[in-house]
Scaffold this motif. Structure first.
Motif, short mmCIF file in Angstrom:
data_model
loop_
_atom_site.label_atom_id
_atom_site.label_comp_id
_atom_site.label_asym_id
_atom_site.label_seq_id
_atom_site.Cartn_x
_atom_site.Cartn_y
_atom_site.Cartn_z
N ASP A 49 25.51 14.83 -19.07
CA ASP A 49 25.82 16.19 -18.62
C ASP A 49 25.85 16.30 -17.09
O ASP A 49 26.04 17.38 -16.55
CB ASP A 49 24.84 17.19 -19.21
N LYS A 50 25.64 15.18 -16.40
CA LYS A 50 25.66 15.08 -14.94
C LYS A 50 24.57 15.91 -14.27
O LYS A 50 24.64 16.21 -13.09
CB LYS A 50 27.03 15.47 -14.38
N GLY A 51 23.54 16.25 -15.02
CA GLY A 51 22.45 17.05 -14.49
C GLY A 51 21.29 16.21 -13.96
O GLY A 51 20.44 16.72 -13.23
N MET A 52 21.25 14.94 -14.34
CA MET A 52 20.16 14.06 -13.92
C MET A 52 20.74 12.77 -13.36
O MET A 52 21.59 12.14 -13.99
CB MET A 52 19.25 13.75 -15.11
N CYS A 53 20.27 12.39 -12.20
CA CYS A 53 20.71 11.15 -11.57
C CYS A 53 19.48 10.25 -11.42
O CYS A 53 18.56 10.58 -10.68
CB CYS A 53 21.33 11.44 -10.21
N THR A 54 19.48 9.15 -12.14
CA THR A 54 18.38 8.19 -12.06
C THR A 54 18.76 7.15 -11.01
O THR A 54 19.81 6.53 -11.10
CB THR A 54 18.14 7.50 -13.41
N PRO A 94 22.80 16.95 -8.97
CA PRO A 94 21.90 16.53 -10.05
C PRO A 94 20.46 16.40 -9.57
O PRO A 94 20.20 16.16 -8.38
CB PRO A 94 22.45 15.16 -10.46
N ASN A 95 19.55 16.58 -10.49
CA ASN A 95 18.14 16.34 -10.20
C ASN A 95 17.96 14.83 -10.05
O ASN A 95 18.62 14.05 -10.73
CB ASN A 95 17.27 16.88 -11.34
N LEU A 96 17.09 14.42 -9.15
CA LEU A 96 16.90 12.99 -8.88
C LEU A 96 15.65 12.47 -9.57
O LEU A 96 14.60 13.11 -9.54
CB LEU A 96 16.81 12.76 -7.38
N LEU A 97 15.78 11.31 -10.18
CA LEU A 97 14.66 10.63 -10.83
C LEU A 97 14.61 9.22 -10.26
O LEU A 97 15.63 8.53 -10.22
CB LEU A 97 14.89 10.60 -12.34
#
Length: 122
Positions: A49-54, A94-97
């Motif tokens: 969903d392109k909301g989280m970028c690991t 995106p949120n970063l992890l």
């Protein structure tokens, strides 16, 4: 079927762009903050969903050293997101992890084992 393929291609393009921009930003951070020396961005994985970028990092010092560096990385997380928003034209950032990338260590271990087998055959 075509929509899935197009979506996958767009996500891969965005991952490539994110990898390039994040690598540059982290490189600048490592130059500015001596605590982060020896930390490298190996790869970036964007969620469906392109909301989280690991962001997968690697350091020669290993996972324990990375856990210590994680505290510093977390402090930089808001400024990294802001910098990404300024550099990449997108509606959402995106949120970063942050994660440690053990792929490189596994690859080295496999290569060592293969070299050892090669030497034993001779």
């Amino acid at each position: 079927m075509d929509n899935i393929r197009v979506s996958s291609i767009k996500r891969e393009q965005k991952e490539t762009l994110l990898f390039r921009e994040i690598s540059q930003l982290v490189l600048q951070l490592t130059l500015d903050d001596s605590r982060l020396h020896g930390l490298f961005v190996n790869r970036v994985k964007l969620s469906a969903d392109k909301g989280m970028c690991t962001i997968f990092f690697y350091t020669d010092a290993g996972i324990d050293a990375f856990k210590e560096l994680m505290k510093t990385l977390i402090l930089y997380k808001p400024s990294l997101r802001s910098a990404i928003a300024a550099r990449i034209p997108s509606r959402y950032v995106p949120n970063l992890l942050f994660k440690f990338d053990s792929k490189f260590e596994k690859q080295q271990r496999i290569e060592q084992l293969l070299e050892k087998i090669k030497e034993e055959k001779q």
